[in-house]
Scaffold this motif. Sequence first.
Motif, PDB file in Angstrom:
ATOM      1  N   SER A  32       0.832  -1.199   0.000  1.00  0.00           N
ATOM      2  CA  SER A  32       0.000   0.000   0.000  1.00  0.00           C
ATOM      3  C   SER A  32       0.866   1.249   0.000  1.00  0.00           C
ATOM      4  O   SER A  32       1.887   1.297   0.699  1.00  0.00           O
ATOM      5  CB  SER A  32      -0.907   0.024   1.244  1.00  0.00           C
ATOM      6  N   MET A  82       0.181   3.739   1.500  1.00  0.00           N
ATOM      7  CA  MET A  82       0.082   4.272   2.859  1.00  0.00           C
ATOM      8  C   MET A  82       1.338   3.981   3.674  1.00  0.00           C
ATOM      9  O   MET A  82       1.617   4.652   4.662  1.00  0.00           O
ATOM     10  CB  MET A  82      -1.145   3.695   3.577  1.00  0.00           C
ATOM     11  N   LEU A  84       1.623   7.780   7.775  1.00  0.00           N
ATOM     12  CA  LEU A  84       1.161   6.934   8.864  1.00  0.00           C
ATOM     13  C   LEU A  84       2.219   6.856   9.953  1.00  0.00           C
ATOM     14  O   LEU A  84       3.402   6.703   9.680  1.00  0.00           O
ATOM     15  CB  LEU A  84       0.853   5.521   8.367  1.00  0.00           C
ATOM     16  N   CYS A  94      -0.750   0.913  10.448  1.00  0.00           N
ATOM     17  CA  CYS A  94       0.120   0.337   9.419  1.00  0.00           C
ATOM     18  C   CYS A  94      -0.237  -1.126   9.167  1.00  0.00           C
ATOM     19  O   CYS A  94      -0.246  -1.581   8.014  1.00  0.00           O
ATOM     20  CB  CYS A  94       1.582   0.455   9.829  1.00  0.00           C
ATOM     21  N   LYS A 131      -3.148  -2.465   9.468  1.00  0.00           N
ATOM     22  CA  LYS A 131      -4.391  -2.479   8.689  1.00  0.00           C
ATOM     23  C   LYS A 131      -4.128  -2.175   7.215  1.00  0.00           C
ATOM     24  O   LYS A 131      -4.878  -2.628   6.343  1.00  0.00           O
ATOM     25  CB  LYS A 131      -5.376  -1.467   9.272  1.00  0.00           C
ATOM     26  N   ALA A 132      -3.081  -1.408   6.939  1.00  0.00           N
ATOM     27  CA  ALA A 132      -2.764  -1.056   5.555  1.00  0.00           C
ATOM     28  C   ALA A 132      -2.333  -2.266   4.734  1.00  0.00           C
ATOM     29  O   ALA A 132      -2.316  -2.204   3.503  1.00  0.00           O
ATOM     30  CB  ALA A 132      -1.675   0.017   5.513  1.00  0.00           C
ATOM     31  N   PRO A 156      -6.231  -3.159   3.273  1.00  0.00           N
ATOM     32  CA  PRO A 156      -7.115  -2.013   3.548  1.00  0.00           C
ATOM     33  C   PRO A 156      -8.590  -2.357   3.334  1.00  0.00           C
ATOM     34  O   PRO A 156      -8.940  -3.120   2.434  1.00  0.00           O
ATOM     35  CB  PRO A 156      -6.646  -0.958   2.536  1.00  0.00           C
ATOM     36  N   LEU A 209      -8.420   6.274   3.588  1.00  0.00           N
ATOM     37  CA  LEU A 209      -8.625   5.771   2.228  1.00  0.00           C
ATOM     38  C   LEU A 209      -9.236   6.832   1.310  1.00  0.00           C
ATOM     39  O   LEU A 209      -9.425   6.580   0.122  1.00  0.00           O
ATOM     40  CB  LEU A 209      -9.490   4.514   2.235  1.00  0.00           C
ATOM     41  N   TRP A 220      -4.277   6.696  -2.439  1.00  0.00           N
ATOM     42  CA  TRP A 220      -4.199   5.665  -1.404  1.00  0.00           C
ATOM     43  C   TRP A 220      -5.250   4.573  -1.570  1.00  0.00           C
ATOM     44  O   TRP A 220      -5.231   3.578  -0.842  1.00  0.00           O
ATOM     45  CB  TRP A 220      -4.305   6.289  -0.018  1.00  0.00           C
ATOM     46  N   CYS A 221      -6.178   4.749  -2.504  1.00  0.00           N
ATOM     47  CA  CYS A 221      -7.225   3.762  -2.735  1.00  0.00           C
ATOM     48  C   CYS A 221      -7.750   3.959  -4.154  1.00  0.00           C
ATOM     49  O   CYS A 221      -8.153   5.074  -4.511  1.00  0.00           O
ATOM     50  CB  CYS A 221      -8.345   3.941  -1.714  1.00  0.00           C
TER      51      CYS A 221
END
Length: 283
Positions: free
Chosen positions: A23, A25, A183, A189, A191-192, A195, A250, A255-256
């Motif tokens: 990611s 992120m 982040l 992190c 969770k990234a 996501p 997100l 980032w998404c």
Amino acid sequence: MKSAAHRTLGGMDAWDPLFIDRSPMLAALRAAAAGLCDADWPSVAALQSVVDRAAVRTGSGLALRLLPPARSGPDAGAYERRVFERGELAVRERNWHDLFNVLAWLTFPRAKAALNARHCAVSGNDRHGRRGPVRDALTLFDESGVIVVSVDAALLQMIRDFQWRSLFWTHRADVVRDLRCMLFGHALCEKALAPYRGITGRGLLFAIDRDFLELSLPEQLTHIDSRLAAQIADPQALLRTDQLAPVPVLGVPGWCADNEDAAYYDDRTYFRPGRRVTPIERA
């Protein structure tokens, strides 16, 4: 409930040597993770070598040492004091959460040391084994923190006012040009890695000048680490959790993939109107 990493990677102990590229992120942690691309989990000894090369120190000036968690006894409930008084950071083997904590120490060493020192400074105010509001705020940022910097005060105001569609869509080009998110929280992190809509960081906001955006990412991180450490150490900062601005991460452009569609920002269960907050900000 299984974590996002567990659902995607097939188990909490499933290693992915390309995890840091899962990611955008995680971009702030890439330099710290550069040597962790082997076929299996890095051992605690290997992580210690990286920490030693970076000369990471606690707020009490001790070299950071990575050791297994205490199984029982008084140390089991004294995580922060163990770091501050003995320089011992509890790290579980084959564990994403603890790996990201080590990477955060490597990326933001001053800020992590300041968090630990502040925890210990205020822990005497804990009552009946419960953390007070300051430690709740420190813990929330440590786990779910996101740093938001911008040269445009209006963009930061939109975060404070929960104006997500205006921020991330109407002013999308301004965000790409004038705002950066990084982040900090190691749970965030984790969770990234996988996501899902609903991931929300808790932000500290910083006004910056345009020269900052001309710096390399390592230079930006060093600058932010110092400013963040000073803010965390300030006894008038981070007094309550509501001083941390909710940030639906997100929604950040890039980032998404789904947020390339304006309709994405119509989901009010994620991009909530919320209450007006006054998060801490430093000029």
